[in-house]
Motif scaffolding. Structure first.
Motif, PDB file in Angstrom:
ATOM      1  N   THR A 137      -1.594 -11.944  58.398  1.00  0.00           N
ATOM      2  CA  THR A 137      -1.600 -10.522  58.731  1.00  0.00           C
ATOM      3  C   THR A 137      -2.763  -9.829  58.029  1.00  0.00           C
ATOM      4  OG1 THR A 137      -0.009 -10.097  56.972  1.00  0.00           O
ATOM      5  CG2 THR A 137       0.866 -10.412  59.183  1.00  0.00           C
ATOM      6  N   SER A 138      -3.111 -10.325  56.865  1.00  0.00           N
ATOM      7  CA  SER A 138      -4.302  -9.923  56.118  1.00  0.00           C
ATOM      8  C   SER A 138      -4.637 -11.099  55.210  1.00  0.00           C
ATOM      9  CB  SER A 138      -4.055  -8.633  55.332  1.00  0.00           C
ATOM     10  OG  SER A 138      -3.007  -8.792  54.416  1.00  0.00           O
ATOM     11  N   PRO A 139      -5.821 -11.132  54.637  1.00  0.00           N
ATOM     12  CA  PRO A 139      -6.206 -12.304  53.834  1.00  0.00           C
ATOM     13  C   PRO A 139      -5.143 -12.689  52.798  1.00  0.00           C
ATOM     14  CG  PRO A 139      -8.080 -10.859  54.121  1.00  0.00           C
ATOM     15  CD  PRO A 139      -6.881 -10.137  54.687  1.00  0.00           C
ATOM     16  N   GLY A 140      -4.684 -13.919  52.911  1.00  0.00           N
ATOM     17  CA  GLY A 140      -3.701 -14.449  51.969  1.00  0.00           C
ATOM     18  C   GLY A 140      -2.259 -14.044  52.232  1.00  0.00           C
ATOM     19  N   VAL A 141      -2.023 -13.232  53.248  1.00  0.00           N
ATOM     20  CA  VAL A 141      -0.668 -12.776  53.563  1.00  0.00           C
ATOM     21  C   VAL A 141      -0.213 -13.468  54.848  1.00  0.00           C
ATOM     22  CG1 VAL A 141       0.810 -10.801  54.102  1.00  0.00           C
ATOM     23  CG2 VAL A 141      -1.098 -10.543  52.492  1.00  0.00           C
ATOM     24  N   PRO A 142       0.772 -14.368  54.727  1.00  0.00           N
ATOM     25  CA  PRO A 142       1.210 -15.095  55.920  1.00  0.00           C
ATOM     26  C   PRO A 142       1.887 -14.174  56.925  1.00  0.00           C
ATOM     27  CG  PRO A 142       2.611 -15.636  54.043  1.00  0.00           C
ATOM     28  CD  PRO A 142       1.519 -14.747  53.538  1.00  0.00           C
ATOM     29  N   GLY A 143       1.675 -14.515  58.191  1.00  0.00           N
ATOM     30  CA  GLY A 143       2.311 -13.782  59.273  1.00  0.00           C
ATOM     31  C   GLY A 143       3.234 -14.710  60.026  1.00  0.00           C
ATOM     32  N   LEU A 144       3.226 -14.601  61.309  1.00  0.00           N
ATOM     33  CA  LEU A 144       4.078 -15.435  62.144  1.00  0.00           C
ATOM     34  C   LEU A 144       3.560 -16.864  62.210  1.00  0.00           C
ATOM     35  CD1 LEU A 144       4.626 -12.983  65.129  1.00  0.00           C
ATOM     36  CD2 LEU A 144       6.220 -13.497  63.269  1.00  0.00           C
ATOM     37  N   SER A 145       4.474 -17.787  62.439  1.00  0.00           N
ATOM     38  CA  SER A 145       4.131 -19.194  62.604  1.00  0.00           C
ATOM     39  C   SER A 145       4.567 -19.618  64.002  1.00  0.00           C
ATOM     40  CB  SER A 145       4.849 -20.023  61.548  1.00  0.00           C
ATOM     41  OG  SER A 145       4.525 -21.367  61.683  1.00  0.00           O
ATOM     42  N   PHE A 146       3.734 -20.437  64.647  1.00  0.00           N
ATOM     43  CA  PHE A 146       4.005 -20.874  66.014  1.00  0.00           C
ATOM     44  C   PHE A 146       3.953 -22.391  66.091  1.00  0.00           C
ATOM     45  CE2 PHE A 146       2.167 -16.687  66.106  1.00  0.00           C
ATOM     46  CZ  PHE A 146       2.993 -15.992  66.976  1.00  0.00           C
ATOM     47  N   SER A 147       4.838 -22.959  66.893  1.00  0.00           N
ATOM     48  CA  SER A 147       4.907 -24.416  67.066  1.00  0.00           C
ATOM     49  C   SER A 147       4.599 -24.776  68.515  1.00  0.00           C
ATOM     50  CB  SER A 147       6.310 -24.926  66.730  1.00  0.00           C
ATOM     51  OG  SER A 147       6.616 -24.652  65.397  1.00  0.00           O
TER      52      SER A 147
END
Length: 96
Positions: free
Chosen positions: A17-27
């Motif tokens: 979502t921003s540098p170093g901040v995880p967002g959604l994960s997709f498979s």
């Protein structure tokens, strides 16, 4: 990316979502089909070559659309139906 055996691969894409901040994960479950193998000159038993094809294909897709817009299960040649430049671009991205 994990090989599932044969020509099938599981791919995980995590967005930030921003540098170093995880967002959604997709498979995703992806198959390296005959058309892409033939066009790339990759042998069926060449797992590192198929991994390179899948990686280059996802780089191509993610440069054009967000991960959430990508089909969750598909054969690599399907990309060419949505993006006609895919076969030519893939040939330039994957060493033979």
């Amino acid at each position: 990316m994990e090989p599932r055996g044969g020509r099938d691969f599981d791919v995980e894409v995590a967005e930030e979502t921003s540098p170093g901040v995880p967002g959604l994960s997709f498979s995703f479950r992806v198959t390296v089909d005959d058309a892409v193998l033939a066009a790339s000159g990759t042998d069926v038993g060449d797992v590192p070559g198929m991994i390179a094809l899948v990686r280059a294909s996802f780089e191509y897709l993610l440069a054009r659309e967000p991960a959430g817009a990508i089909l969750t299960e598909f054969e690599l040649s399907t990309i060419g139906r949505y993006f006609p430049t895919y076969p030519a671009d893939l040939a330039n991205r994957v060493p033979r």
